[in-house]
Design a protein around this motif. Structure first.
Motif, PDB file in Angstrom:
ATOM      1  N   GLY A 151       0.701  -1.090  -0.111  1.00  0.00           N
ATOM      2  CA  GLY A 151      -0.194   0.045  -0.035  1.00  0.00           C
ATOM      3  C   GLY A 151       0.813   1.300   0.177  1.00  0.00           C
ATOM      4  N   ALA A 152       1.952   1.068   0.236  1.00  0.00           N
ATOM      5  CA  ALA A 152       2.942   2.289   0.335  1.00  0.00           C
ATOM      6  C   ALA A 152       3.173   2.717  -1.180  1.00  0.00           C
ATOM      7  CB  ALA A 152       4.193   2.195   0.820  1.00  0.00           C
ATOM      8  N   LEU A 153       3.252   4.134  -1.595  1.00  0.00           N
ATOM      9  CA  LEU A 153       3.500   4.714  -2.655  1.00  0.00           C
ATOM     10  C   LEU A 153       4.959   4.229  -3.273  1.00  0.00           C
ATOM     11  CD1 LEU A 153       2.296   6.571  -5.108  1.00  0.00           C
ATOM     12  CD2 LEU A 153       3.424   8.317  -3.952  1.00  0.00           C
ATOM     13  N   ARG A 154       5.016   3.635  -4.358  1.00  0.00           N
ATOM     14  CA  ARG A 154       6.415   3.234  -5.056  1.00  0.00           C
ATOM     15  C   ARG A 154       7.003   3.902  -5.973  1.00  0.00           C
ATOM     16  NH1 ARG A 154       6.955  -1.971  -3.189  1.00  0.00           N
ATOM     17  NH2 ARG A 154       9.304  -1.820  -3.581  1.00  0.00           N
ATOM     18  N   GLY A 155       6.369   4.940  -6.426  1.00  0.00           N
ATOM     19  CA  GLY A 155       6.649   5.823  -7.398  1.00  0.00           C
ATOM     20  C   GLY A 155       5.791   6.689  -8.208  1.00  0.00           C
ATOM     21  N   VAL A 156       6.092   7.500  -8.998  1.00  0.00           N
ATOM     22  CA  VAL A 156       5.003   8.466  -9.873  1.00  0.00           C
ATOM     23  C   VAL A 156       5.654   8.409 -11.226  1.00  0.00           C
ATOM     24  CG1 VAL A 156       3.969  10.809 -10.117  1.00  0.00           C
ATOM     25  CG2 VAL A 156       4.628   9.825  -7.831  1.00  0.00           C
ATOM     26  N   GLY A 157       4.807   8.208 -12.115  1.00  0.00           N
ATOM     27  CA  GLY A 157       5.216   8.462 -13.766  1.00  0.00           C
ATOM     28  C   GLY A 157       4.421   9.473 -14.285  1.00  0.00           C
ATOM     29  N   ILE A 158       5.017  10.221 -15.000  1.00  0.00           N
ATOM     30  CA  ILE A 158       4.472  11.456 -15.612  1.00  0.00           C
ATOM     31  C   ILE A 158       4.634  11.602 -17.070  1.00  0.00           C
ATOM     32  CG2 ILE A 158       4.235  14.049 -15.505  1.00  0.00           C
ATOM     33  CD1 ILE A 158       5.615  13.984 -12.767  1.00  0.00           C
ATOM     34  N   GLY A 159       3.749  11.871 -18.014  1.00  0.00           N
ATOM     35  CA  GLY A 159       3.581  11.989 -19.102  1.00  0.00           C
ATOM     36  C   GLY A 159       3.532  13.545 -19.679  1.00  0.00           C
ATOM     37  N   ILE A 160       4.192  13.998 -20.532  1.00  0.00           N
ATOM     38  CA  ILE A 160       4.261  15.339 -20.941  1.00  0.00           C
ATOM     39  C   ILE A 160       4.012  15.651 -22.257  1.00  0.00           C
ATOM     40  CG2 ILE A 160       5.651  17.383 -20.936  1.00  0.00           C
ATOM     41  CD1 ILE A 160       5.093  16.716 -18.105  1.00  0.00           C
ATOM     42  N   PRO A 161       3.289  16.348 -22.850  1.00  0.00           N
ATOM     43  CA  PRO A 161       2.694  16.529 -24.223  1.00  0.00           C
ATOM     44  C   PRO A 161       3.599  17.504 -25.151  1.00  0.00           C
ATOM     45  CG  PRO A 161       1.600  18.103 -22.875  1.00  0.00           C
ATOM     46  CD  PRO A 161       2.137  17.416 -21.676  1.00  0.00           C
ATOM     47  N   ASP A 194       8.985  11.391  -1.803  1.00  0.00           N
ATOM     48  CA  ASP A 194      10.171  10.679  -1.491  1.00  0.00           C
ATOM     49  C   ASP A 194      10.220   9.388  -2.063  1.00  0.00           C
ATOM     50  OD1 ASP A 194       8.357   9.452  -0.220  1.00  0.00           O
ATOM     51  OD2 ASP A 194       9.318   9.354   1.886  1.00  0.00           O
ATOM     52  N   VAL A 195       9.743   9.232  -3.349  1.00  0.00           N
ATOM     53  CA  VAL A 195       9.634   8.245  -4.083  1.00  0.00           C
ATOM     54  C   VAL A 195      10.341   8.557  -5.572  1.00  0.00           C
ATOM     55  CG1 VAL A 195       7.934   7.118  -2.863  1.00  0.00           C
ATOM     56  CG2 VAL A 195       7.508   8.851  -5.008  1.00  0.00           C
ATOM     57  N   PRO A 196      10.838   7.380  -6.355  1.00  0.00           N
ATOM     58  CA  PRO A 196      11.292   7.833  -7.696  1.00  0.00           C
ATOM     59  C   PRO A 196      10.269   8.546  -8.460  1.00  0.00           C
ATOM     60  CG  PRO A 196      11.681   5.790  -6.995  1.00  0.00           C
ATOM     61  CD  PRO A 196      10.776   6.164  -5.896  1.00  0.00           C
ATOM     62  N   VAL A 197      10.679   9.699  -9.438  1.00  0.00           N
ATOM     63  CA  VAL A 197       9.829  10.135 -10.281  1.00  0.00           C
ATOM     64  C   VAL A 197      10.294  10.058 -11.692  1.00  0.00           C
ATOM     65  CG1 VAL A 197       8.827  12.355 -11.134  1.00  0.00           C
ATOM     66  CG2 VAL A 197       8.918  11.983  -8.804  1.00  0.00           C
ATOM     67  N   VAL A 198       9.597   9.429 -12.481  1.00  0.00           N
ATOM     68  CA  VAL A 198       9.967   9.120 -13.777  1.00  0.00           C
ATOM     69  C   VAL A 198       9.164   9.866 -14.838  1.00  0.00           C
ATOM     70  CG1 VAL A 198      11.162   6.938 -13.672  1.00  0.00           C
ATOM     71  CG2 VAL A 198       8.636   6.832 -14.174  1.00  0.00           C
ATOM     72  N   VAL A 199       9.912  10.559 -15.823  1.00  0.00           N
ATOM     73  CA  VAL A 199       9.156  11.556 -16.659  1.00  0.00           C
ATOM     74  C   VAL A 199       9.498  11.154 -18.475  1.00  0.00           C
ATOM     75  CG1 VAL A 199       8.715  13.837 -17.429  1.00  0.00           C
ATOM     76  CG2 VAL A 199       9.524  13.297 -15.200  1.00  0.00           C
ATOM     77  N   ASP A 200       8.436  11.221 -19.175  1.00  0.00           N
ATOM     78  CA  ASP A 200       8.638  10.904 -20.538  1.00  0.00           C
ATOM     79  C   ASP A 200       7.568  11.436 -21.381  1.00  0.00           C
ATOM     80  OD1 ASP A 200       9.710   9.637 -22.877  1.00  0.00           O
ATOM     81  OD2 ASP A 200       9.895   7.933 -21.848  1.00  0.00           O
ATOM     82  N   ASN A 201       7.738  11.667 -22.462  1.00  0.00           N
ATOM     83  CA  ASN A 201       6.839  12.208 -23.611  1.00  0.00           C
ATOM     84  C   ASN A 201       5.332  11.458 -23.330  1.00  0.00           C
ATOM     85  OD1 ASN A 201       5.752  11.439 -26.594  1.00  0.00           O
ATOM     86  ND2 ASN A 201       6.473  13.660 -26.391  1.00  0.00           N
ATOM     87  N   ASP A 202       4.291  12.054 -23.589  1.00  0.00           N
ATOM     88  CA  ASP A 202       3.120  11.566 -23.469  1.00  0.00           C
ATOM     89  C   ASP A 202       2.820  10.017 -24.550  1.00  0.00           C
ATOM     90  OD1 ASP A 202       2.694  13.330 -25.507  1.00  0.00           O
ATOM     91  OD2 ASP A 202       0.777  13.870 -25.124  1.00  0.00           O
TER      92      ASP A 202
END
Length: 396
Positions: A151-161, A194-202
Motif C-alpha cells: 500500500g505504500a507509494l512506490r513511484g510516480v510516472g508523468i507523461g508530458i505533451p 520521497d519516491v522515484p519520479v520518471v518522466v517521458d513524452n506522452d
C-alpha cells in the motif's frame, strides 16, 4: 547498461520479465518461471525471493501437486494503489493510482490550463495523486511517503505533451507549452515526494501502455497519438525506443507536401502538426468560416457528416499516412496503431490506412496490423505506471 537499455534477449529471465509473466498469468509458480526462462530452479528461486522481499511478488497459497510437494503459488500484489501516474494533455490531465500489475485502482480526468506554468499545474496534479493513493494533501507536500510495505507509494510516472529529455526529465523546446521550456519536471516533482519520479513524452507512455496491454508478444510497433497535437512512440525489440536524446518517434515536425504550407508553432511551415493535428483542423475550419471552438466541435461536425470537416479529416489522414509510410518502409513494424481523440475519426483513419497501403512496399504491409489503440483513456497512465514498475524492479 541499465535494464531499460538492455537488448530483449538479455532480459529473458530477468526480474522485470519474471514479474511480467506472473502479472499476466503466464506463470504461477517458480517451476513455471524456470520453464519459461530456461534458468535453473535455484536461480529463479533467488530472483523470486528478491522480488518478494521488495514487495513486488507475494506467495498466494499452494498450487496443484504433480506428484511431489505442492508448489507455492506466486502473485503480484493487487488492489493497493502503489503507483501514481499523470498523463498531462494540452487541456486535460488523466491522473491515476495503479497497483503493481498495472491495473487502474482509481483514476480521474481534470481540466488544466497548461499556460498556468509547470509549478502550478504539476503541484495540483501531485496533490491529486496523493488523494487517489490515500494520502493527505494537507499534511506536508501533498503526496504520501514511499516504502516497500503493502500500500505504500512506490513511484510516480508523468507523461508530458512535449519533447522530454528522458535521462534528465527536462522539457526541451515545447511548441504548445509556454513557460515550460527547460523546466526540470523530475527535479521539481522529486522535491515534493520521497519516491522515484520518471518522466517521458506522452506519446511514448501511450505506446508503452498500449504495447503492454494489447501487443506484448510483438517485438516491433509504432503507436500514434493524434489529438490537439500529433506524436508517436516506437517499440523496438520489445522495448520503448527513445533514441540518443529521447526524441525518437517525434513525427509532428516532419514536413508534409502542402500548398500553401501552413505555418507551424515550431517556426517552420508545412509540418505534420500544422496540417493534420486537431489544432490544425480547428484553424482550417475557422478559416473556412465554420464556427468551431475546439477539437470536440470538429469531431461532432465529422460525426454529423459535415462536408467541410469530413474533407479536412480525409486530408489529415492522407498527411499522416504519407509520414507513416516512410516510417513503415524504414522500420518495418508489425503493428501501427493510432490513439488519441482523432483515433475515432473514421474518415481520417480510412484515409491513413489507404495511403499506407498505397505508399508502402508490399513486403512491409504483408502482415502489418493497422488499428486503433484499444486500451481507452487510461492507456497513458497505464504506460506511466509500467515505466515506474520497470524502474522499481530494476532498482530491486
Amino acid at each position: 547498461m541499465t535494464i531499460d537499455d538492455a537488448p530483449r534477449d538479455a532480459l529473458r529471465g530477468g526480474p522485470r520479465e519474471l514479474l511480467r509473466w506472473v502479472a499476466t498469468g503466464a506463470a504461477v509458480s517458480r517451476a513455471d518461471l524456470s520453464r519459461l526462462s530456461g534458468l535453473s530452479p535455484s536461480t529463479v528461486s533467488q530472483r523470486v525471493e528478491a522480488l518478494i522481499s521488495q514487495g513486488l511478488l507475494e506467495e498466494a497459497g499452494a498450487g496443484r501437486s504433480r506428484g511431489g510437494r505442492r508448489p507455492r503459488q506466486l502473485a503480484v500484489p493487487t488492489g493497493s494503489a502503489v503507483v501514481g501516474a499523470i498523463d498531462l494533455g494540452a487541456h486535460h490531465a488523466r491522473v491515476g493510482a495503479l497497483d503493481l500489475s498495472g491495473r487502474v485502482v482509481q483514476a480521474r480526468t481534470l481540466p488544466v490550463r497548461i499556460e498556468d506554468g509547470p509549478e502550478a499545474v504539476l503541484g495540483a496534479l501531485l496533490a491529486e495523486v496523493a488523494t487517489l493513493v490515500g494520502g493527505d494533501p494537507a499534511a506536508g507536500d501533498g503526496v504520501v511517503t514511499g516504502g516497500s510495505a503493502p500500500g505504500a507509494l512506490r513511484g510516480v510516472g508523468i507523461g508530458i505533451p512535449g519533447p522530454v529529455q528522458h535521462s534528465t526529465g527536462r522539457i526541451v523546446s515545447p511548441s504548445r507549452m509556454p513557460g515550460w521550456n527547460g523546466f526540470d519536471v523530475a527535479a521539481f516533482c522529486a522535491s515534493r515526494v520521497d519516491v522515484p519520479v520518471v518522466v517521458d513524452n506522452d506519446a511514448n507512455l501511450m505506446a508503452l501502455g498500449a504495447h503492454r496491454t494489447a501487443h506484448s508478444e510483438l517485438d516491433h510497433a509504432v503507436y500514434i497519438k493524434a489529438g490537439t497535437g500529433i506524436g508517436s512512440g516506437v517499440i523496438s525489440s520489445g522495448r520503448l525506443h527513445r533514441g540518443a536524446q529521447g526524441s525518437a518517434g517525434d513525427i509532428s515536425h516532419c514536413r508534409v507536401v502542402a500548398d500553401p504550407a501552413p505555418p507551424c508553432t515550431c517556426g517552420n511551415a508545412g509540418c505534420l502538426e500544422a496540417v493534420a493535428s486537431g489544432a490544425a483542423l480547428v484553424t482550417a475550419l475557422r478559416e473556412q468560416g465554420v464556427p468551431v471552438s475546439d477539437l470536440t466541435g470538429v469531431i461532432r461536425l465529422i460525426d454529423d457528416g459535415d462536408r467541410q470537416a469530413t474533407a479536412l479529416a480525409r486530408q489529415a489522414g492522407r498527411a499522416v499516412g504519407e509520414i507513416l509510410a516512410v516510417v513503415v518502409n524504414f522500420f518495418n513494424p508489425q503493428v501501427v496503431a493510432i490513439g488519441g481523440r482523432l483515433a475515432d475519426c473514421e474518415p481520417l483513419l480510412a484515409s491513413m490506412r489507404a495511403t499506407l497501403y498505397e505508399r508502402c512496399l508490399p513486403l512491409a504491409t504483408q502482415t502489418l496490423l493497422i488499428e486503433r489503440v484499444a486500451a481507452g483513456q487510461d492507456v497513458g497512465i497505464t504506460g506511466a505506471a509500467h515505466l515506474v514498475i520497470d524502474h522499481v524492479v530494476a532498482a530491486a
